[in-house]
Motif scaffolding. Structure first.
Motif, mmCIF file in Angstrom:
data_model
loop_
_atom_site.group_PDB
_atom_site.id
_atom_site.type_symbol
_atom_site.label_atom_id
_atom_site.label_comp_id
_atom_site.label_asym_id
_atom_site.label_seq_id
_atom_site.Cartn_x
_atom_site.Cartn_y
_atom_site.Cartn_z
ATOM 1 N N VAL A 1 0.893 -1.251 -0.009
ATOM 2 C CA VAL A 1 0.045 -0.070 0.126
ATOM 3 C C VAL A 1 0.948 1.239 -0.090
ATOM 4 C CG1 VAL A 1 -1.665 1.185 1.294
ATOM 5 C CG2 VAL A 1 -1.781 -1.205 1.243
ATOM 6 N N LYS A 2 0.517 2.415 -0.797
ATOM 7 C CA LYS A 2 1.085 3.654 -0.733
ATOM 8 C C LYS A 2 1.318 4.301 0.616
ATOM 9 C CE LYS A 2 0.506 5.167 -5.507
ATOM 10 N NZ LYS A 2 -0.897 5.115 -5.973
ATOM 11 N N ASP B 1 -11.080 6.890 8.904
ATOM 12 C CA ASP B 1 -11.742 5.820 8.186
ATOM 13 C C ASP B 1 -11.459 5.910 6.571
ATOM 14 O OD1 ASP B 1 -13.499 3.328 8.294
ATOM 15 O OD2 ASP B 1 -14.625 4.594 7.038
ATOM 16 N N ILE C 1 -8.310 4.248 5.549
ATOM 17 C CA ILE C 1 -7.816 2.729 5.613
ATOM 18 C C ILE C 1 -8.282 2.226 4.309
ATOM 19 C CG2 ILE C 1 -9.039 0.530 6.701
ATOM 20 C CD1 ILE C 1 -9.727 2.475 9.119
ATOM 21 N N LYS C 2 -7.103 1.264 3.803
ATOM 22 C CA LYS C 2 -7.324 0.333 2.706
ATOM 23 C C LYS C 2 -7.228 -0.993 3.296
ATOM 24 C CE LYS C 2 -5.644 3.670 0.117
ATOM 25 N NZ LYS C 2 -6.284 4.054 -0.969
ATOM 26 N N GLY C 3 -8.095 -1.822 2.274
ATOM 27 C CA GLY C 3 -8.325 -3.255 2.362
ATOM 28 C C GLY C 3 -6.768 -3.772 2.058
ATOM 29 N N THR C 4 -6.485 -4.938 2.619
ATOM 30 C CA THR C 4 -5.114 -5.497 2.088
ATOM 31 C C THR C 4 -5.741 -6.749 1.088
ATOM 32 O OG1 THR C 4 -5.294 -7.355 3.921
ATOM 33 C CG2 THR C 4 -4.262 -5.140 4.430
#
Lengths: 513, 252
Positions: free
Chosen positions: B50-51, B69, B72-75
């Motif tokens: 992720v960046k 929120d 937030i990034k999904g992996t």
């Protein structure tokens, strides 16, 4: 677009084609497929379906969801397939289902096998930015059997909305449609030849007001015979107590219809069949009594002081032994030539063509007239009896009133399709409150007597039996207090029932204008 | 809901490797898990491809609330989300210091996320200043990787006396041995000494393994790309310890 989207495949488009088309635009990675089996459960009378719930077992989990929704409400790990609610592990799932399923057994209705192949959509860092899942659902694990349904799921990854938006657009352009409101539940059940909601104990009868009364009565009785037959076929398997119960209710309603819908058949015929069904009812009297005690085991224990709680086990062990004997008697009763002949004659009678000029006095009367007359008369009778009880409460009179109320209840239910449904339902609700009160009183009386009788059957020689007798004594004490409480509540319940407003409703609905 | 910080006031002890693998294992077991990368070096963020940038920007992050929120990034893994690091995190200490209730800023940032996850794991930078106090105030438990070397043990003593002085509940601080080389006599001896000296040491140790270093090339938790390796097994055992000794106290 945060939520998972479900698409249906356009005609003639398959997985390979889709993937090769998408591969022109996206870097994709196929993952190992995941197989899952799912067994759908419900009670014989579709209690979960009626609440729009789907209960299924998958892997070692029991899962509950709403019909038409994929979101799981509750799930719980199990070691063996569920049968009764008391077999469930303590969980929110159990708490939610207990008041719905109650004492009914869960039956496995259908199986579905899903095979999901996930694909990850990657960005230039080879980071997953969206997921596609190709799913095939079959009624058996055999891959050669045609799929019940094939779906494509688009699962966005949080923080990367643009990728899933573009994918969604591309899929729609290729002819994919967002799935309609459908649920694999129905497909799986259809293949298993099960019709959701097909059995219900509610009287689902539609009568035409102008029908001759003998014909209309036969419509009601044929429906009841159908219920008798369905339950009779399942009693032998002893899956739960309610097949016998429903069988008995239908039998009792049959007897009540014969007695209460007066003079529609020749007197000799009515008498003969009333006697026959009295016999049919008796076959399972003892079994049902024992079932009720055993179903209430937990409640009985709760009535006892803690020091006596374990001592009552001897009583229930004794009742369980009696129950298995009583069950065998029911099986041989239902297998007897006499029983079979009764049902056969009954079937013939209900299905024979109508005579041109029936002799019974009410046979030709439009059913609406007879229904009004009978219901109103029965209502007045209950009010009259109740008023006498208010003046001088005798246990015997309460029992008689209970029986009269039951007759009225059946009449209202038989004929409810002839009157405005809402109004009849209000009256039934009001009547039900009175019936509950009278029913409680009766149950406590019967239980008291039964416990006294059963105490005589138990050997009173050793220490353990003596303790059991003490426990039974304590139970009788509690039941007696409850009985008195029910008796005390009668006056108020009855006054509501016989209120001027209720009386007016009965008069307006059931007297001819 | 439980919050757990992977923390140490010494660098290079295996915090990030542990945070990444433990959060992966928790998510695999079905817990909705969030890993927060608080380290401006952004190694955890890098491992998840992720960046290292907060979409909401540094200012909104400090403020907390709904904006966090959005960052937030999904992996690549189900149930596992990441709050990426940002280069601005290097100034967290200074920024927090300038604000009111400066030792409780992180609590405010994390609170709105708590109902969305069963487990929040913080991957912390090396610090024993106001940021450290923010961490201790924000989390339920702190987990400290401990290399069995003299310096590492000495730093741990420092941490414990800091906590004692500032009245942080030391029963919520756990540690485990990290980067252990059992062939070294000194490692073995120190481990024995330390077990007597400190409370809350989990029985599973993470060995010093090149498999773990390969995470930098694979950009995945070792538990994901070599699930049957010794490295994975040791993280699985550690996760098991954490579940049994720490998380059973709360519900996850």
């Amino acid at each position: 677009m945060r939520h998972t989207l479900q698409f249906s495949f356009p005609d003639g488009y398959n997985e390979q084609q889709l993937i090769s088309d998408l591969a022109d635009h996206y870097s994709m990675k196929k993952e190992r497929f995941v197989s899952e089996s799912m067994a759908i459960y419900d009670t014989f009378d579709w209690r979960l379906f009626h609440k729009s719930l789907v209960l299924y077992e998958s892997g070692n989990k029991l899962v509950l969801r709403k019909l038409f929704e994929s979101t799981i409400i509750h799930s719980v790990e199990i070691t063996s397939p569920p049968v009764f609610i008391w077999d469930f592990p303590d969980s929110e799932l159990k708490e939610q289902l207990a008041p719905i399923i109650k004492m009914r057994a869960l039956l496995k209705l259908a199986e579905a096998y899903s095979r999901e192949t996930p694909y990850r959509i990657l960005n230039h860092d080879e980071k997953t930015v969206a997921r596609l899942v190709y799913e095939e659902i079959r009624p058996s694990p055999d891959k050669d059997i045609p799929a019940l349904a094939t779906y494509l799921w688009l699962k966005p990854v949080k923080g990367y909305p643009r990728y899933s938006q573009n994918l969604g657009k591309r899929l729609k352009e290729a002819g994919f449609t967002a799935s309609k409101k459908e649920d694999i539940y129905f497909e799986a059940l259809r293949v298993a030849d099960k019709k959701p909601g097909s059995y219900s104990t509610k009287l689902n009868i539609h009568l035409d007001p102008d029908m001759p009364s003998d014909e209309a009565t036969k419509v009601i009785l044929r429906f009841l015979l159908h219920v008798i037959r369905i339950n009779e076929a399942h009693i032998e398997k002893d899956l739960d107590t309610e097949f016998v119960h429903d069988f008995r209710v239908a039998t009792r309603r049959t007897r009540s219809a014969l007695g209460q819908i007066k003079n529609v058949f020749p007197a000799e015929t009515t008498d003969r069949f009333r006697k026959s069904f009295a016999f049919v009812g008796k076959i399972s009297n003892q079994l049902r009594d024992l079932d009720v005690y055993l179903l209430n085991e937990v409640n009985y224990k709760a009535m006892l002081p803690a020091v006596l709680r374990d001592n009552i086990d001897t009583l229930f062990d004794h009742l369980r032994k009696k129950r298995s004997k009583a069950f065998q008697e029911v099986i041989s009763g239902l297998g007897s030539r006499k029983y079979k002949r009764i049902l056969q004659n009954w079937d013939v009678f209900l299905n024979e063509p109508r005579q041109a000029s029936p002799t019974a006095a009410n046979a030709d009367l439009p059913i609406i007239d007879l229904a009004r007359k009978r219901i109103y008369k029965k209502y007045r009778r209950t009010v009259k009896d109740g008023n006498l009880i208010l003046e001088n409460t005798k246990d015997e009179m309460l029992h008689l009133l209970r029986i009269e109320c039951k007759k009225l209840r059946y009449l209202l239910e038989f004929f409810s399709s002839l009157f405005p449904r809402k109004k009849v339902n209000v009256l039934i609700e009001q009547l039900k409150k009175l019936q509950d009160n009278l029913g409680d009183f009766n149950d406590f009386c019967v239980q008291e007597e039964y416990l006294l009788k059963i105490a005589e059957e138990l050997p009173a020689t050793d220490q353990q039996s003596k303790k059991t007798l003490v426990a039974i004594g304590s139970l009788i004490g509690t039941l007696d207090r409850e009985k008195q409480a029910a008796k005390d509540a009668f006056a108020k319940t009855f006054t509501d029932y016989a209120s001027p407003a209720n009386k007016t409703s009965f008069r307006e609905l059931f007297t001819s204008k | 809901m439980t919050t757990l910080a992977l923390y140490s006031n010494k660098g290079g002890v295996g915090k990030t490797a542990a945070a990444v693998n433990l959060s992966y294992l928790a998510a695999q077991a079905g817990s909705r898990t969030l890993i927060c990368d608080l380290d401006p070096q952004s190694s955890a963020t890098y491992y998840f491809r992720v960046k290292p940038k907060l979409k909401s920007g540094a200012k909104q992050f400090i403020k907390g609330g709904k904006q966090v929120d959005k960052s937030i990034k999904g992996t690549d893994y189900e149930n596992l989300d990441l709050l990426p690091a940002d280069f601005s995190h290097r100034k967290l200490d200074v920024t927090f210091n300038e604000l009111k209730r400066s030792k409780h800023r992180l609590t405010r940032i994390l609170d709105p996320l708590k109902n969305k996850y069963d487990l929040i794991i913080l991957d912390c930078p090396v610090t024993i200043s106001i940021l450290a106090e923010n961490i201790f105030n924000a989390v339920d438990y702190t987990l400290v990787p401990l290399i069995p070397t003299t310096l590492s043990v000495r730093t741990h003593r420092q941490l414990l006396s800091f906590c004692k002085k500032n009245k942080y509940d030391m029963s919520n601080i756990y540690s485990f041995f990290s980067m252990v080389d059992k062939r070294k006599k000194m490692h073995r001896e120190l481990m024995a000494t330390v077990l007597n000296e400190f409370n809350g040491i989990l029985p599973s140790a993470i060995p010093y393994l090149s498999q773990i270093e390969k995470m930098g090339i694979q950009r995945e938790p070792v538990a994901a790309f070599l699930p049957k390796s010794v490295a994975s097994k040791s993280y699985q055992n550690l996760w098991q310890n954490i579940r049994e000794t720490i998380l059973l106290k709360t519900t996850i």
